[in-house]
Design a protein around this motif. Sequence first.
Motif, short mmCIF file in Angstrom:
data_model
loop_
_atom_site.label_atom_id
_atom_site.label_comp_id
_atom_site.label_asym_id
_atom_site.label_seq_id
_atom_site.Cartn_x
_atom_site.Cartn_y
_atom_site.Cartn_z
N MET A 29 0.98 -1.16 -10.84
CA MET A 29 -0.22 -0.43 -10.42
C MET A 29 -0.01 0.09 -9.00
O MET A 29 0.85 -0.42 -8.27
CB MET A 29 -1.45 -1.35 -10.47
CG MET A 29 -1.38 -2.55 -9.54
SD MET A 29 -2.82 -3.63 -9.81
CE MET A 29 -2.63 -4.78 -8.45
N VAL A 31 -1.69 0.83 -5.25
CA VAL A 31 -2.78 0.39 -4.36
C VAL A 31 -2.61 1.05 -3.00
O VAL A 31 -1.48 1.18 -2.50
CB VAL A 31 -2.77 -1.15 -4.12
CG1 VAL A 31 -4.08 -1.62 -3.49
CG2 VAL A 31 -2.50 -1.94 -5.39
N ASP A 33 -5.02 1.27 0.86
CA ASP A 33 -6.25 0.81 1.54
C ASP A 33 -6.76 1.85 2.53
O ASP A 33 -5.97 2.62 3.09
CB ASP A 33 -5.96 -0.48 2.31
CG ASP A 33 -5.54 -1.58 1.37
OD1 ASP A 33 -6.29 -1.86 0.41
OD2 ASP A 33 -4.44 -2.14 1.55
N TYR A 47 1.28 -5.11 -11.87
CA TYR A 47 -0.14 -5.13 -12.29
C TYR A 47 -0.61 -6.57 -12.22
O TYR A 47 0.01 -7.47 -12.81
CB TYR A 47 -0.29 -4.59 -13.72
CG TYR A 47 -1.72 -4.65 -14.20
CD1 TYR A 47 -2.57 -3.59 -14.00
CD2 TYR A 47 -2.23 -5.80 -14.81
CE1 TYR A 47 -3.90 -3.65 -14.40
CE2 TYR A 47 -3.56 -5.88 -15.21
CZ TYR A 47 -4.38 -4.79 -15.01
OH TYR A 47 -5.69 -4.86 -15.40
N ILE A 50 -6.56 -8.73 -8.13
CA ILE A 50 -6.66 -8.46 -6.70
C ILE A 50 -7.66 -9.44 -6.12
O ILE A 50 -8.58 -9.87 -6.82
CB ILE A 50 -7.05 -7.00 -6.38
CG1 ILE A 50 -8.34 -6.60 -7.11
CG2 ILE A 50 -5.92 -6.05 -6.70
CD1 ILE A 50 -8.88 -5.26 -6.66
N LYS A 153 -10.53 0.78 -1.37
CA LYS A 153 -9.22 0.70 -2.04
C LYS A 153 -9.14 1.86 -3.00
O LYS A 153 -10.11 2.15 -3.72
CB LYS A 153 -9.07 -0.61 -2.82
CG LYS A 153 -8.58 -1.75 -1.97
CD LYS A 153 -8.19 -2.94 -2.84
CE LYS A 153 -7.99 -4.18 -1.99
NZ LYS A 153 -6.90 -4.05 -1.01
N MET A 155 -6.84 2.84 -6.19
CA MET A 155 -5.86 2.22 -7.09
C MET A 155 -5.63 3.12 -8.30
O MET A 155 -6.49 3.92 -8.65
CB MET A 155 -6.37 0.85 -7.57
CG MET A 155 -6.61 -0.12 -6.42
SD MET A 155 -7.10 -1.78 -6.98
CE MET A 155 -5.66 -2.28 -7.88
#
Length: 352
Positions: A29, A31, A33, A47, A50, A153, A155
């Motif tokens: 995945m 990610v 921020d 994956y 979180i 976030k 994602m």
Amino acid sequence: MIVEKTKYSRLKNIDFNNLKFGEVFTDHMFVCDYEDGNWIDPRIVAYNKIEIEPSANVFHYGQAVFEGMKAYKDDSEKIWLFRPTENYKRISISSQRLAMPELGENIFLSALNELLLLDCDWVKPGIGNSVYIRPFIFGSEHCIAAAPSKKYKFMIILSPVQSYYSGSIKVLVAEKYSRAASGGVGYAKAAGNYGSQFYPTSLAQKEGYDQIIWTDSKNHKFLEEAGTMNIFVRIEDTLITAPTTDTILDGITRKSIIKIAEDKGINVEVRPISIDEVIEAHSKGRLKEIFGSGTAVLVSEISSFGYKEKKFDLNYIENSYASTFKSILTKIQYNLSPDPYGWRSEVGTIKV
Ligand code: COI
């Protein structure tokens, strides 16, 4: 971008012939921020769960927007996306409405590119097979003051899928509940727009319907959307769809269908269409088709609709508009035909 490859791929354990929509996820995945006004630390990781505190904004005030896209594989193992920059534009519009920070286009497109290249074996060739892509952004600040989150976030998760509905669907025209009101968030792909449909839809399902045709919240007269799809009505040979106002999602499949229909010389009317007009056309035998469009379903034929305790059936027709658009779009998406519109982008070559 940091890429941490998993050591344990789950690919071999997946039965790709028996996938339920949205239940299986690929190995990795993306990610990224948002802190102090900047998107930072883009990374691809295994994956996994979180960690997030119960005070995170998204749980209390629902700052969450998402997109739906698909990746398709052709017979020479090339992977294709369909109009990805349109999804980028729309997630920016959705974010703005929810007071969330905009992403850079390069983060969005390069994250898609890298993640799909890494999990390319999860995209299976063959019409109907694809990887459903779910980019999403949510407020992650740990603070329950009713104010926009200062942290977010972004994602992307990937889910191998087959078709969404197995056949045509039955829909109930909304007379009480609404999906969106003027001035609200209906045009945004906000998580809450979907969550708020579940209860009325569950009531419709108890009556034997699959989905609801949402109508305008004021008078429940004009058709707006069909479940999670945009809606098209064919009266005689004219194709009618509601204009994308602030209560209707600007569907990418919807606008692609309008373009294809116009190019095929079909008379397209983008205008409000009332349930009374649909019923009158039905009573005179002029109502030929109703169908929904969206990324997950592509095109979904509607075989009957319910309104004011009555059920109206639609006859099956050969060479329907719905099947024509489905076939043209499928061929473009799977690289089985030329792409006169430039809608297809090959993963790995997307310019950012
Ligand atoms: C899509 O077609 O991408 C959607 O938004 C439907 C999804 C909610 C399953």
